[in-house]
Design an enzyme around this catalytic site. Sequence first.
Site, mmCIF file in Angstrom:
data_model
loop_
_atom_site.group_PDB
_atom_site.id
_atom_site.type_symbol
_atom_site.label_atom_id
_atom_site.label_comp_id
_atom_site.label_asym_id
_atom_site.label_seq_id
_atom_site.Cartn_x
_atom_site.Cartn_y
_atom_site.Cartn_z
ATOM 1 N N CYS A 68 1.130 -0.621 0.386
ATOM 2 C CA CYS A 68 0.122 0.384 -0.099
ATOM 3 C C CYS A 68 1.341 1.635 -0.068
ATOM 4 C CB CYS A 68 -1.213 -0.027 1.244
ATOM 5 S SG CYS A 68 -1.708 1.314 1.290
ATOM 6 N N CYS A 70 0.247 3.179 3.294
ATOM 7 C CA CYS A 70 0.960 2.877 4.937
ATOM 8 C C CYS A 70 1.383 2.195 4.545
ATOM 9 C CB CYS A 70 -0.208 2.261 5.540
ATOM 10 S SG CYS A 70 -0.730 0.355 4.982
ATOM 11 N N CYS A 97 -6.144 -2.387 0.447
ATOM 12 C CA CYS A 97 -5.126 -2.390 1.841
ATOM 13 C C CYS A 97 -5.474 -3.232 2.683
ATOM 14 C CB CYS A 97 -4.825 -0.877 2.101
ATOM 15 S SG CYS A 97 -3.420 -1.389 3.673
ATOM 16 N N CYS A 147 -5.180 -0.587 6.038
ATOM 17 C CA CYS A 147 -6.050 0.728 6.539
ATOM 18 C C CYS A 147 -6.977 1.311 4.945
ATOM 19 C CB CYS A 147 -5.134 2.120 5.838
ATOM 20 S SG CYS A 147 -4.385 2.331 4.334
ATOM 21 N N ASP A 172 23.007 -0.095 -16.701
ATOM 22 C CA ASP A 172 23.255 -1.543 -16.606
ATOM 23 C C ASP A 172 21.809 -2.067 -17.102
ATOM 24 O OD1 ASP A 172 23.009 -2.950 -14.350
ATOM 25 O OD2 ASP A 172 23.903 -1.984 -13.424
HETATM 26 ZN ZN LIG Z 1 -2.590 1.186 3.473
#
Ligand SMILES: [Zn+2]
Length: 409
Positions: A197, A200, A213, A216, A333
């Site tokens: 998420c 959070c 999520c 949250c 790279d």
């Molecule tokens: Zn979250």
Amino acid sequence: MTQLPLRAQLASALGRSAATLSRMTGRGDGSVIGGRVGLMLEPDLLRKLARDRKLALVSATNGKTTTTRLIVNALLDLGEVATNAFGANMPAGHVSALSQHKHAPYGVLEVDEKYLPEVLDTTGASVVCLMNLSRDQMDRAAEIWLLAQKWRRALAGKPTHVIANCDDPLVTWGASTAASVTWVAGGQRWKEDSWCCPECGGPLDRKDSFWACRECTFHRPEPHWVLDDDMAIDPRGQRWMLDIQLPGSANRSNAVMALAVAETFGVPVDRALPRLREVTSVAGRYTMVERDGRHARLLLAKNPAGWLEAFDVADAQLPIILSVNAQGPDGRDTSWLWDVDYRILRGRPVFVTGERRLDLALRLDVADVPFTLCSSFNEALAMQPPGRVDVIANYTAFQQIRSEFGRAV
Ligand SMILES: [Zn+2]
């Protein structure tokens, strides 16, 4: 449209002369040098050129050149449209695009993801279109999260209307501080950069196309537009066949984003869609080049997500040539090749070329994909039976093949 102040008029005119000189001396299309000259003489030129026009900015990791082109085609229904057609997607390129179409009431500008906050501040664009955000060559997850955070700050407190892909959690987060958003369920093929998420850091749960999520309240917003296989569903629930000429689901996703932007500008789907069908190739992508009876279709893949899109378009029945370089624009790279799952190529004839063919060869060997190593693209092409072959190349490898074939458009 009001007149530009004298200094800005001069800067704009001198920039255009520099662009013409650059073209005449064979130093490229001149769109960047012209813009640089203009900005040197008048640092506020972009703001002045943007004033009094209705602008859309288009940004993403992948598909911004194509989506910009699709939106431009749709908006031509309304009148003249200024755009940076050569993919010069930083402020000098924007100055050049707007200088070349001084009287165009509309503008659609492809914007490098990192420059979006600056270009939005400067131009005050009324519409921003955001499609996807994933690692580009050597980016790390933390860097693209920081980028999304900069988008949030740039959009907060502005009247800008955003059209955003809600199937990409990071784009959703980046767009969600905007005053108003049209959410488009445009799909997401590359999910490796969005397991966490962005709000959070908790784990994201996914069920079909929905995501949320676990820790949250951050979740996928309800989409206004939906890409459903080869159909676009508009906000009124009407279904439209996306029978565009550009191949693959990534381009259908670009098309539904373009339809949503076009509607914001007042072009309804029934007028926009026929104009999207006119686009057959964008900056050489998907063009067919021919030599001695071998017809090679050119696909560009600049980063891991781009490879997945190219695999989706490539014909599983055909041989495939892969070409990888590691010059400046490609990222020096090549370790990002290890992020791509090449096993899908098993069972078809694979030919490997480009300056970093050995890096790619090692990667394919580990994935148990048999291949033939070729010293050049021409050698690889000559090894094909007459007929069609697909080519996937990263940026400078793609441009080398294009110039070899006379910059096929
Ligand atoms: Zn979250």
